[in-house]
Design a protein around this motif. Structure first.
Motif, mmCIF file in Angstrom:
data_model
loop_
_atom_site.group_PDB
_atom_site.id
_atom_site.type_symbol
_atom_site.label_atom_id
_atom_site.label_comp_id
_atom_site.label_asym_id
_atom_site.label_seq_id
_atom_site.Cartn_x
_atom_site.Cartn_y
_atom_site.Cartn_z
ATOM 1 N N PHE A 10 0.832 -1.199 0.000
ATOM 2 C CA PHE A 10 0.000 0.000 0.000
ATOM 3 C C PHE A 10 0.869 1.252 0.000
ATOM 4 O O PHE A 10 1.913 1.294 0.662
ATOM 5 C CB PHE A 10 -0.922 0.025 1.224
ATOM 6 N N CYS A 11 0.421 2.254 -0.741
ATOM 7 C CA CYS A 11 1.098 3.556 -0.788
ATOM 8 C C CYS A 11 0.041 4.656 -0.841
ATOM 9 O O CYS A 11 -1.061 4.439 -1.353
ATOM 10 C CB CYS A 11 1.988 3.676 -2.027
ATOM 11 N N ARG A 12 0.405 5.827 -0.342
ATOM 12 C CA ARG A 12 -0.524 6.959 -0.418
ATOM 13 C C ARG A 12 -0.664 7.464 -1.850
ATOM 14 O O ARG A 12 -1.728 7.906 -2.265
ATOM 15 C CB ARG A 12 -0.044 8.097 0.486
ATOM 16 N N GLN A 13 0.442 7.428 -2.595
ATOM 17 C CA GLN A 13 0.385 7.826 -3.995
ATOM 18 C C GLN A 13 1.459 7.065 -4.761
ATOM 19 O O GLN A 13 2.388 6.508 -4.170
ATOM 20 C CB GLN A 13 0.558 9.333 -4.163
ATOM 21 N N ALA A 14 1.314 7.040 -6.080
ATOM 22 C CA ALA A 14 2.199 6.240 -6.928
ATOM 23 C C ALA A 14 3.398 7.062 -7.385
ATOM 24 O O ALA A 14 3.238 8.098 -8.034
ATOM 25 C CB ALA A 14 1.434 5.726 -8.139
ATOM 26 N N CYS A 15 4.593 6.602 -7.048
ATOM 27 C CA CYS A 15 5.807 7.237 -7.564
ATOM 28 C C CYS A 15 5.931 6.910 -9.053
ATOM 29 O O CYS A 15 5.663 5.782 -9.473
ATOM 30 C CB CYS A 15 7.035 6.725 -6.814
ATOM 31 N N HIS A 16 6.363 7.874 -9.837
ATOM 32 C CA HIS A 16 6.345 7.715 -11.291
ATOM 33 C C HIS A 16 7.332 6.685 -11.821
ATOM 34 O O HIS A 16 7.175 6.206 -12.944
ATOM 35 C CB HIS A 16 6.604 9.068 -11.958
ATOM 36 N N TYR A 17 8.338 6.331 -11.042
ATOM 37 C CA TYR A 17 9.360 5.394 -11.516
ATOM 38 C C TYR A 17 9.142 3.971 -11.000
ATOM 39 O O TYR A 17 9.837 3.046 -11.418
ATOM 40 C CB TYR A 17 10.754 5.859 -11.062
ATOM 41 N N TYR A 185 20.845 4.106 -5.869
ATOM 42 C CA TYR A 185 20.480 3.371 -7.075
ATOM 43 C C TYR A 185 20.389 4.314 -8.267
ATOM 44 O O TYR A 185 19.887 5.432 -8.143
ATOM 45 C CB TYR A 185 19.122 2.682 -6.885
ATOM 46 N N ALA A 186 20.863 3.849 -9.406
ATOM 47 C CA ALA A 186 20.674 4.612 -10.635
ATOM 48 C C ALA A 186 19.198 4.572 -11.012
ATOM 49 O O ALA A 186 18.539 3.538 -10.865
ATOM 50 C CB ALA A 186 21.517 4.022 -11.759
ATOM 51 N N LEU A 187 18.680 5.690 -11.471
ATOM 52 C CA LEU A 187 17.292 5.722 -11.916
ATOM 53 C C LEU A 187 17.102 4.699 -13.035
ATOM 54 O O LEU A 187 17.820 4.703 -14.029
ATOM 55 C CB LEU A 187 16.929 7.116 -12.423
ATOM 56 N N THR A 188 16.146 3.817 -12.843
ATOM 57 C CA THR A 188 15.847 2.783 -13.830
ATOM 58 C C THR A 188 14.460 3.030 -14.409
ATOM 59 O O THR A 188 13.513 3.273 -13.658
ATOM 60 C CB THR A 188 15.895 1.383 -13.185
ATOM 61 N N VAL A 189 14.362 2.975 -15.712
ATOM 62 C CA VAL A 189 13.077 3.210 -16.376
ATOM 63 C C VAL A 189 12.418 1.867 -16.661
ATOM 64 O O VAL A 189 12.942 1.055 -17.425
ATOM 65 C CB VAL A 189 13.262 3.997 -17.685
ATOM 66 N N GLU A 190 11.289 1.629 -16.018
ATOM 67 C CA GLU A 190 10.556 0.377 -16.188
ATOM 68 C C GLU A 190 9.292 0.625 -17.004
ATOM 69 O O GLU A 190 8.632 1.650 -16.853
ATOM 70 C CB GLU A 190 10.161 -0.197 -14.819
ATOM 71 N N GLU A 191 8.979 -0.336 -17.861
ATOM 72 C CA GLU A 191 7.744 -0.225 -18.631
ATOM 73 C C GLU A 191 6.536 -0.210 -17.692
ATOM 74 O O GLU A 191 6.596 -0.676 -16.563
ATOM 75 C CB GLU A 191 7.627 -1.385 -19.624
ATOM 76 N N LYS A 192 5.450 0.331 -18.173
ATOM 77 C CA LYS A 192 4.191 0.426 -17.426
ATOM 78 C C LYS A 192 4.286 1.368 -16.226
ATOM 79 O O LYS A 192 3.499 1.264 -15.283
ATOM 80 C CB LYS A 192 3.709 -0.960 -16.974
ATOM 81 N N THR A 193 5.269 2.266 -16.244
ATOM 82 C CA THR A 193 5.334 3.305 -15.219
ATOM 83 C C THR A 193 5.060 4.652 -15.866
ATOM 84 O O THR A 193 5.211 4.826 -17.083
ATOM 85 C CB THR A 193 6.719 3.351 -14.538
ATOM 86 N N ALA A 194 4.669 5.622 -15.045
ATOM 87 C CA ALA A 194 4.409 6.970 -15.567
ATOM 88 C C ALA A 194 5.674 7.572 -16.161
ATOM 89 O O ALA A 194 5.623 8.273 -17.188
ATOM 90 C CB ALA A 194 3.870 7.857 -14.449
ATOM 91 N N LEU A 195 6.822 7.291 -15.540
ATOM 92 C CA LEU A 195 8.080 7.816 -16.060
ATOM 93 C C LEU A 195 8.349 7.296 -17.468
ATOM 94 O O LEU A 195 8.757 8.059 -18.363
ATOM 95 C CB LEU A 195 9.233 7.429 -15.130
ATOM 96 N N TYR A 196 8.126 6.020 -17.672
ATOM 97 C CA TYR A 196 8.335 5.417 -18.996
ATOM 98 C C TYR A 196 7.485 6.122 -20.054
ATOM 99 O O TYR A 196 7.975 6.482 -21.134
ATOM 100 C CB TYR A 196 7.992 3.929 -18.928
ATOM 101 N N HIS A 197 6.218 6.336 -19.732
ATOM 102 C CA HIS A 197 5.317 6.977 -20.696
ATOM 103 C C HIS A 197 5.684 8.447 -20.919
ATOM 104 O O HIS A 197 5.579 8.953 -22.042
ATOM 105 C CB HIS A 197 3.872 6.844 -20.225
ATOM 106 N N ASN A 198 6.135 9.121 -19.865
ATOM 107 C CA ASN A 198 6.551 10.515 -20.016
ATOM 108 C C ASN A 198 7.779 10.639 -20.911
ATOM 109 O O ASN A 198 7.910 11.597 -21.679
ATOM 110 C CB ASN A 198 6.837 11.131 -18.646
ATOM 111 N N ILE A 199 8.677 9.664 -20.811
ATOM 112 C CA ILE A 199 9.859 9.662 -21.680
ATOM 113 C C ILE A 199 9.448 9.380 -23.121
ATOM 114 O O ILE A 199 9.925 10.035 -24.060
ATOM 115 C CB ILE A 199 10.879 8.615 -21.183
ATOM 116 N N LYS A 200 8.548 8.412 -23.300
ATOM 117 C CA LYS A 200 8.080 8.073 -24.647
ATOM 118 C C LYS A 200 7.410 9.267 -25.324
ATOM 119 O O LYS A 200 7.516 9.450 -26.539
ATOM 120 C CB LYS A 200 7.099 6.894 -24.577
ATOM 121 N N LYS A 201 6.719 10.082 -24.522
ATOM 122 C CA LYS A 201 6.029 11.252 -25.071
ATOM 123 C C LYS A 201 6.966 12.446 -25.237
ATOM 124 O O LYS A 201 6.547 13.500 -25.719
ATOM 125 C CB LYS A 201 4.855 11.630 -24.157
#
Length: 322
Positions: A10-17, A185-201
């Motif tokens: 459980f989390c209060r909000q979803a981190c984009h990565y 940790y180095a920032l890792t871009v995982e599919e199906k995350t908001a960060l991934y979609h923001n990079i794609k856009k």
């Protein structure tokens, strides 16, 4: 020796990565915590060796009340053998930290904290969609450093648009509290995350590999000069403050994972993983059924894992095992 791992999803909000299993709907958190305790008892016979590490991860396990944690630790003591040097770690978010909460955790049996700072830069925190801000991070570290001897903080390097100077400032801020352990940790871009979609856009642009490497090298040089030991690629500890939980994973020891999406390993060749769905997990536990799949590792699998994990650590690998 064995580990116990509890995945609190459980989390209060979803981190984009983040691509870990979690839910921002908290309506089932009490029922699910009860189900996790039932799973623990159902799987009691899977651990025969004494436990030396209990780890609460997630998700955001600092959403748990100290009494909930205390009750679980008491349950563990009733059903499992524990080492005298038992390490009990709770991952905490800065926005959950208060003096009263920390006091409650100590009384509950927590003796190590892992604080999810990630960055002291509000620009980074906003991009990651973290629930806390830099002021809350500083306040949390101030309280924790006065309350706990054994604690760690998490940082992420290679953030988009970050400069080497900004990363160095992050490190200097952390080191100002004299922490005994840092995980970075180095920032890792995982599919199906908001960060991934923001990079794609094209809305977010990543740093170059060269820039990320410079941040890593700066960190290693700075931390080692201050007496930290880079005992695993992403972990730096002062002597006597290495994470038992981390070391046991990398050394191939057995661990039992409780909760949705939690993984387990018998230390030999059987790996199990629970269903990554809170409702399916609840339904299964209610029926007294264990909601996991499993696989038997081949000799080749075991060798590959030994190489992959061993080469991340200072002790490396032995040719006698290859």
């Amino acid at each position: 020796m064995s580990n116990l791992y509890f995945h609190y999803p459980f989390c209060r909000q979803a981190c984009h990565y983040c691509n870990f299993h979690f839910s921002t709907s908290l309506k089932n958190k009490v029922n699910l915590w009860d189900a996790m305790k039932k799973e623990l008892i159902l799987r009691e016979k899977e651990i025969s060796l004494p436990i030396e590490s209990i780890y609460f991860g997630g998700g955001s396990p600092s959403l748990l009340r100290p009494k909930e944690i205390k009750d679980l630790i008491q349950l563990i003591k009733l059903h499992f053998k524990l080492e005298d040097h038992l390490e009990v770690t709770l991952e905490v978010n800065p926005d959950d930290v208060t003096a009263a909460y920390l006091s409650g955790l100590k009384k509950a049996g927590i003796n190590r904290l892992s604080l999810g700072i990630q960055s002291f830069n509000d620009k980074d925190l906003l991009l990651m969609n973290r629930a806390h801000n830099s002021t809350q991070s500083l306040n949390a570290l101030e309280l924790i450093s006065k309350t706990f001897t054994n604690y760690s903080l998490d940082l992420i390097y290679g953030m988009p648009y970050s400069s080497l100077a900004e990363w160095e400032e992050n490190l200097e801020t952390a080191l100002g509290f004299n922490p005994p352990h840092i995980s970075a940790y180095a920032l890792t871009v995982e599919e199906k995350t908001a960060l991934y979609h923001n990079i794609k856009k094209g809305e977010v642009v990543l740093l170059s590999e060269e820039a990320v490497e410079k941040q890593y090298q700066l960190m290693v040089q700075k931390l080692e000069s201050l007496g930290f030991i880079n005992y695993e690629f992403s972990n730096f500890g002062k002597p006597d403050f290495f994470s038992l939980n981390n070391q046991n994973y990398w050394n191939g020891k057995s661990y039992l994972g409780i909760g949705p999406a939690a993984h387990s390993f018998d230390g030999i060749n059987i790996r199990k993983w629970n269903v990554s769905n809170n409702q399916l997990y609840l339904n299964s536990i209610k029926k007294g059924k264990l909601p996991f799949e499993e696989e038997e590792l081949t000799v080749k699998d075991r060798y590959n894992e030994y190489l992959m994990t061993g080469l991340r650590t200072t002790h490396g690998i032995s040719l006698l095992h290859v």
